[in-house]
Design a protein around this motif. Structure first.
Motif, PDB file in Angstrom:
ATOM      1  N   LEU A  49       0.828  -1.205   0.000  1.00  0.00           N
ATOM      2  CA  LEU A  49       0.000   0.000   0.000  1.00  0.00           C
ATOM      3  C   LEU A  49       0.860   1.252   0.000  1.00  0.00           C
ATOM      4  O   LEU A  49       0.468   2.292  -0.533  1.00  0.00           O
ATOM      5  CB  LEU A  49      -0.904   0.008   1.232  1.00  0.00           C
ATOM      6  CG  LEU A  49      -2.143  -0.891   1.191  1.00  0.00           C
ATOM      7  CD1 LEU A  49      -2.661  -1.149   2.591  1.00  0.00           C
ATOM      8  CD2 LEU A  49      -3.219  -0.245   0.343  1.00  0.00           C
ATOM      9  N   PRO A  53       0.779   0.533  -5.221  1.00  0.00           N
ATOM     10  CA  PRO A  53      -0.576  -0.023  -5.041  1.00  0.00           C
ATOM     11  C   PRO A  53      -0.952  -1.083  -6.055  1.00  0.00           C
ATOM     12  O   PRO A  53      -1.782  -1.951  -5.763  1.00  0.00           O
ATOM     13  CB  PRO A  53      -1.476   1.213  -5.161  1.00  0.00           C
ATOM     14  CG  PRO A  53      -0.665   2.239  -5.883  1.00  0.00           C
ATOM     15  CD  PRO A  53       0.751   1.991  -5.459  1.00  0.00           C
ATOM     16  N   SER A 128      -6.738   2.476  -1.248  1.00  0.00           N
ATOM     17  CA  SER A 128      -6.097   1.993  -2.477  1.00  0.00           C
ATOM     18  C   SER A 128      -7.039   1.118  -3.279  1.00  0.00           C
ATOM     19  O   SER A 128      -7.926   0.449  -2.726  1.00  0.00           O
ATOM     20  CB  SER A 128      -4.832   1.196  -2.142  1.00  0.00           C
ATOM     21  OG  SER A 128      -3.877   1.979  -1.474  1.00  0.00           O
ATOM     22  N   THR A 142      -3.685   5.081  -5.103  1.00  0.00           N
ATOM     23  CA  THR A 142      -3.969   5.332  -3.689  1.00  0.00           C
ATOM     24  C   THR A 142      -4.280   6.809  -3.509  1.00  0.00           C
ATOM     25  O   THR A 142      -3.513   7.665  -3.972  1.00  0.00           O
ATOM     26  CB  THR A 142      -2.778   4.952  -2.798  1.00  0.00           C
ATOM     27  OG1 THR A 142      -2.521   3.554  -2.921  1.00  0.00           O
ATOM     28  CG2 THR A 142      -3.066   5.276  -1.328  1.00  0.00           C
TER      29      THR A 142
END
Length: 307
Positions: A49, A53, A128, A142
């Motif tokens: 993350l 992403p 995300s 994200t």
């Protein structure tokens, strides 16, 4: 320049408007740290993350995950909570919150007398989404909100301890050719966050290559070799990251990495990961580099639950 900003006075830093996103330059996740941060082309895992992403999608072993990532560095203590949730169309959504506690700071008057206590804190929240466009291509994005606050007790008025906030995005992609065990990744992180004087945007481009070193029956040893180039927008020159991850029977991970960064200091990293059932524990340490000290190497822990 990045090192000077991050290791400067937290009070002075957070009191400056447009500096709230600088803490996003610090790494998140023990796996990434152990591999020298050469993870833009890694697949899966909630720590992606913060790195790329698009890596959340397109992985055959992708599943639900809840994870806690903790760090202790010379800058402060960080805690990040992440949730990864696959959808029916092979796309994936993720949610994360990241908090950096810079520690209590005593405020003094002109004579050096204590007049108050401030606790500068940075945090970000992020959402995300990643999806495979083709069997060989995944993309992800994200959206994040970042704030810097300075809770204060005592005589605090007139000291210029206002917080700041901003919004930004991460964009990423991964190319996975079917004929060879190679993944190529690229990510643009923290775009639009903070002012021009302290913009933490980063561009990251790299690759990961996998080989099967040993396989006999249920015994298997994989070796991943990774490398990437990273540049921080309007701050420093390009740095190089190298890492390896040796995976034994898909349960034990032994990692090592190195960051070549002339501007902020080069340094090595090591890490270990262990999976037992649905629980995965990772630890990583860095030696030298941006947040390193000679007597207390920065330490990163990750605890993940998979289902």
């Amino acid at each position: 320049m990045v090192a000077a900003i991050l290791l400067g006075s937290p009070i002075k830093l957070l009191a400056q408007s447009g500096q709230e996103g600088i803490f996003l330059l610090l790494p998140v996740g023990a796996r990434a740290v152990g591999m020298g941060e050469a993870v833009v082309a890694q697949r899966g895992g909630s720590d992606m993350l913060w790195w790329n992403p698009s890596a959340l999608a397109g992985n055959d072993s992708a599943g639900h995950e809840v994870a806690l990532h903790h760090s202790t560095t010379v800058v402060g203590q960080g805690n990040a909570l992440a949730v990864v949730w696959p959808l029916q169309n092979k796309s994936v959504i993720g949610f994360a919150i990241n908090v950096l506690d810079l520690g209590q700071q005593t405020l003094t008057d002109d004579q050096g007398n204590g007049i108050g206590v401030a606790t500068p804190t940075d945090y970000s929240v992020a959402v995300s989404y990643a999806a495979p466009i083709f069997p060989w291509l995944t993309v992800g994005a994200t959206a994040k909100h970042v704030e810097a606050g300075i809770p204060c007790s005592g005589v605090c008025s007139g000291l210029g301890l206002e917080g700041s906030r901003s919004n930004g995005v991460d964009l990423g992609l991964q190319v996975r050719p079917g004929m060879i065990p190679l993944t190529i990744g690229a990510a643009a992180r923290s775009l639009g966050i903070a002012g021009a004087a302290g913009r933490p945007g980063r561009l990251d481009f790299g690759a990961d290559y996998k080989i099967v070193a040993f396989e006999r029956g249920a015994d298997r040893v994989e070796v991943h070799g990774a490398a990437s180039l990273v540049t921080t927008v309007r701050m420093d020159s390009t740095s190089a990251r190298f890492g390896t991850d040796v995976i034994v029977d898909e349960r034990l991970h032994v990692r090592a990495g190195y960051i070549q960064d002339p501007a902020n200091g080069s340094g090595g990293a090591i890490g270990v990961g262990l999976q037992s059932g649905k629980l995965v524990f990772d630890i990583g340490r860095t030696y030298g580099g941006l947040t390193g000290t000679n007597d207390k190497p920065p330490t990163y822990f990750s605890l993940r639950y998979l289902w």
